[in-house]
Design a protein around this motif. Structure first.
Motif, mmCIF file in Angstrom:
data_model
loop_
_atom_site.group_PDB
_atom_site.id
_atom_site.type_symbol
_atom_site.label_atom_id
_atom_site.label_comp_id
_atom_site.label_asym_id
_atom_site.label_seq_id
_atom_site.Cartn_x
_atom_site.Cartn_y
_atom_site.Cartn_z
ATOM 1 N N MET A 1 0.826 -1.209 0.000
ATOM 2 C CA MET A 1 0.000 0.000 0.000
ATOM 3 C C MET A 1 0.860 1.259 0.000
ATOM 4 S SD MET A 1 -3.113 -1.049 -0.067
ATOM 5 C CE MET A 1 -4.176 0.167 0.673
ATOM 6 N N SER A 2 0.308 2.338 -0.555
ATOM 7 C CA SER A 2 0.975 3.641 -0.536
ATOM 8 C C SER A 2 0.188 4.550 0.412
ATOM 9 C CB SER A 2 0.989 4.246 -1.939
ATOM 10 O OG SER A 2 1.588 3.353 -2.853
ATOM 11 N N TYR A 3 0.613 4.580 1.647
ATOM 12 C CA TYR A 3 -0.125 5.372 2.629
ATOM 13 C C TYR A 3 0.137 6.857 2.426
ATOM 14 C CZ TYR A 3 -0.921 0.818 4.648
ATOM 15 O OH TYR A 3 -1.287 -0.489 4.814
ATOM 16 N N PRO A 4 -0.814 7.724 2.807
ATOM 17 C CA PRO A 4 -0.660 9.168 2.572
ATOM 18 C C PRO A 4 0.638 9.718 3.169
ATOM 19 C CG PRO A 4 -2.894 8.660 3.297
ATOM 20 C CD PRO A 4 -2.104 7.397 3.448
ATOM 21 N N ALA A 5 1.243 10.645 2.452
ATOM 22 C CA ALA A 5 2.520 11.226 2.900
ATOM 23 C C ALA A 5 2.396 11.866 4.282
ATOM 24 C CB ALA A 5 2.999 12.261 1.882
ATOM 25 N N ALA A 6 1.286 12.547 4.519
ATOM 26 C CA ALA A 6 1.090 13.208 5.818
ATOM 27 C C ALA A 6 1.040 12.173 6.941
ATOM 28 C CB ALA A 6 -0.193 14.035 5.802
ATOM 29 N N GLN A 7 0.493 11.003 6.639
ATOM 30 C CA GLN A 7 0.427 9.940 7.643
ATOM 31 C C GLN A 7 1.819 9.404 7.938
ATOM 32 O OE1 GLN A 7 -2.799 9.076 8.754
ATOM 33 N NE2 GLN A 7 -1.824 7.968 10.410
ATOM 34 N N LEU A 8 2.598 9.181 6.898
ATOM 35 C CA LEU A 8 3.934 8.618 7.066
ATOM 36 C C LEU A 8 4.865 9.579 7.799
ATOM 37 C CD1 LEU A 8 4.360 6.980 3.538
ATOM 38 C CD2 LEU A 8 3.823 5.830 5.699
ATOM 39 N N THR A 9 4.778 10.869 7.482
ATOM 40 C CA THR A 9 5.683 11.836 8.117
ATOM 41 C C THR A 9 5.324 12.066 9.581
ATOM 42 O OG1 THR A 9 4.330 13.676 7.304
ATOM 43 C CG2 THR A 9 6.239 13.058 5.982
ATOM 44 N N ASN A 10 4.097 11.729 9.968
ATOM 45 C CA ASN A 10 3.684 11.899 11.362
ATOM 46 C C ASN A 10 3.602 10.575 12.111
ATOM 47 O OD1 ASN A 10 2.825 14.889 11.957
ATOM 48 N ND2 ASN A 10 2.141 14.458 9.876
ATOM 49 N N SER A 11 4.151 9.520 11.507
ATOM 50 C CA SER A 11 4.113 8.207 12.148
ATOM 51 C C SER A 11 5.070 8.169 13.344
ATOM 52 C CB SER A 11 4.514 7.134 11.134
ATOM 53 O OG SER A 11 4.527 5.862 11.729
ATOM 54 N N LEU A 12 4.620 7.517 14.412
ATOM 55 C CA LEU A 12 5.401 7.419 15.641
ATOM 56 C C LEU A 12 5.789 5.961 15.908
ATOM 57 C CD1 LEU A 12 3.106 9.710 17.794
ATOM 58 C CD2 LEU A 12 5.467 10.241 17.189
ATOM 59 N N PRO A 13 6.822 5.735 16.737
ATOM 60 C CA PRO A 13 7.178 4.359 17.124
ATOM 61 C C PRO A 13 6.174 3.826 18.155
ATOM 62 C CG PRO A 13 8.627 5.915 18.209
ATOM 63 C CD PRO A 13 7.769 6.730 17.283
ATOM 64 N N LEU A 14 4.899 3.890 17.782
ATOM 65 C CA LEU A 14 3.786 3.515 18.651
ATOM 66 C C LEU A 14 2.925 2.502 17.903
ATOM 67 C CD1 LEU A 14 2.003 4.098 21.207
ATOM 68 C CD2 LEU A 14 0.972 5.971 19.900
ATOM 69 N N LEU A 15 2.774 1.311 18.459
ATOM 70 C CA LEU A 15 1.983 0.263 17.823
ATOM 71 C C LEU A 15 0.768 -0.067 18.675
ATOM 72 C CD1 LEU A 15 5.059 -0.211 16.798
ATOM 73 C CD2 LEU A 15 4.193 -2.434 16.075
ATOM 74 N N LEU A 16 -0.263 -0.569 18.035
ATOM 75 C CA LEU A 16 -1.464 -0.988 18.742
ATOM 76 C C LEU A 16 -1.709 -2.466 18.471
ATOM 77 C CD1 LEU A 16 -4.106 -0.422 20.323
ATOM 78 C CD2 LEU A 16 -5.165 0.136 18.127
ATOM 79 N N ILE A 17 -1.999 -3.203 19.534
ATOM 80 C CA ILE A 17 -2.382 -4.616 19.409
ATOM 81 C C ILE A 17 -3.814 -4.753 19.925
ATOM 82 C CG2 ILE A 17 -1.883 -6.975 20.117
ATOM 83 C CD1 ILE A 17 1.035 -6.035 20.647
ATOM 84 N N CYS A 18 -4.714 -5.223 19.067
ATOM 85 C CA CYS A 18 -6.115 -5.415 19.464
ATOM 86 C C CYS A 18 -6.314 -6.879 19.831
ATOM 87 C CB CYS A 18 -7.057 -5.016 18.330
ATOM 88 S SG CYS A 18 -7.026 -3.260 17.960
ATOM 89 N N ASP A 19 -6.857 -7.097 21.017
ATOM 90 C CA ASP A 19 -7.020 -8.448 21.558
ATOM 91 C C ASP A 19 -8.492 -8.684 21.895
ATOM 92 O OD1 ASP A 19 -6.575 -10.907 22.776
ATOM 93 O OD2 ASP A 19 -5.960 -10.025 24.683
#
Length: 339
Positions: A120-138
């Protein structure tokens, strides 16, 4: 049925479309894709509805197979170069209304190949504001909750979202609707078991769990001045087991309030569903990475917060902590500057 008639669009001269003939078998697939996860998985197809969602999908590189529309004007709102790749089929609005999952159908439905996050090609604004933060849904079983959680994850700048096998399918129409385009802004990896899940996490990550038990701190004897007292698993972690089995083999986790410092780099947060809560495996993963139990204090007597609300609170607090830490230690890590 007879072969469909092919016509050129007057509104968009570069596009050719066909009018659906009575009995067109493709029309029946719409309902099947919408209702059957097994069909979606086996055939690698998803169903998207409405201009906004379809436009977001196309811009992110999702591959359209068939677009059903009630008027040619609907096609003008979409990128022409992208929709040329699909079969364009004009159908009666009444038919779309019959299949639609929306209260007010827009007259536009699309069958897409199931997206591969790696392509996928995610939006540039999304990529530049991406953080080392992940979510795990359980064990998030409610479609509306999962869609809302995905929307919060995209809004907070999560790098990735991982879903365990206990979660509802993220490509179910109700999840897509609640996600408001989040599916095409952040990588979503679904149907993971706890053995394979760590392979999708960066090295050195700390995994924390959002505790959905409002009395977690008080019940475990953690006074306000000692928020890091060790605590056992919440009873909600395994409601189907007997009480003595709930804590057997489940490691102790330090409990603290969500607004106290916990966001190391990188960090993941596990959010569990209201009914089944956190899996014992989630607590074991957190313990193995030195993670903590994050508690959102609520007024005594109040039931636990909705999972989607809890996820939003914890994720945006994680974002705040990561950005604050970046300001304090600019040389140690590279994070985006908040907009």
């Amino acid at each position: 049925p007879p072969p469909p008639a092919v016509e050129r669009s007057a509104a968009a001269p570069g596009l050719w479309y066909e009018k659906a003939a009575p009995g067109d078998r493709r029309l029946g697939k719409v309902v099947t894709i919408a209702k059957s996860k097994k069909f979606r998985d086996n055939h690698g197809k998803i169903l998207l509805e409405g201009h906004r969602l379809i436009k977001d999908a196309l811009e992110a590189g999702a591959v359209p197979q068939i677009l059903f529309f009630s008027t040619v004007g609907h096609l003008k709102l979409l990128p022409e170069a992208e929709i040329k790749r699909a079969s364009l089929v004009k159908v009666k609005f009444e038919d779309i209304k019959t299949w639609s999952d929306l209260v007010t159908p827009q007259g536009l439905l699309g069958i897409f190949s199931k997206p591969d996050p790696a392509k996928m090609s995610y939006p540039a604004a999304q990529l530049t504001n991406s953080l080392p933060l992940l979510l795990i849904c359980d064990n998030i079983r409610d479609p509306g909750n999962l869609g809302t959680i995905l929307r919060s994850a995209a809004g907070a700048g999560c790098e990735k979202v991982l879903l365990t096998k206990g979660c509802v399918d993220p490509w179910e129409p109700k999840v897509l609707r609640a996600g408001m385009g989040a599916h095409f802004r952040v990588p979503i990896i679904a149907s993971l078991d706890w053995d394979s899940l760590p392979t999708h996490l960066p090295a050195g990550i700390q995994v924390c769990v959002a505790d959905n038990d409002p009395d977690a701190l008080a019940e475990r004897g953690s006074a306000p001045d000692s928020p890091k007292a060790p605590v056992k698993s919440s009873p909600k972690a395994a409601p189907e087991h007997k009480e003595e089995e709930q804590t057997a083999g489940i490691p102790e986790l330090a409990a603290q309030r969500y607004y106290e410092h916990w966001a190391q780099t990188p960090v993941a947060v596990v959010v569990g569903g209201e009914t089944h809560g956190l899996s014992p495996a989630a607590l074991q993963l957190a313990a193995s990475t030195g993670g903590r139990r994050l508690v959102i204090p609520v007024v005594p007597g109040m039931d636990s917060l909705n999972s989607a609300i809890a996820a939003a609170i914890v994720l945006f607090e994680g974002k705040r902590q990561l950005l604050w830490r970046h300001k304090q230690e600019p040389d140690r890590q590279k994070l985006p500057v908040p907009g």
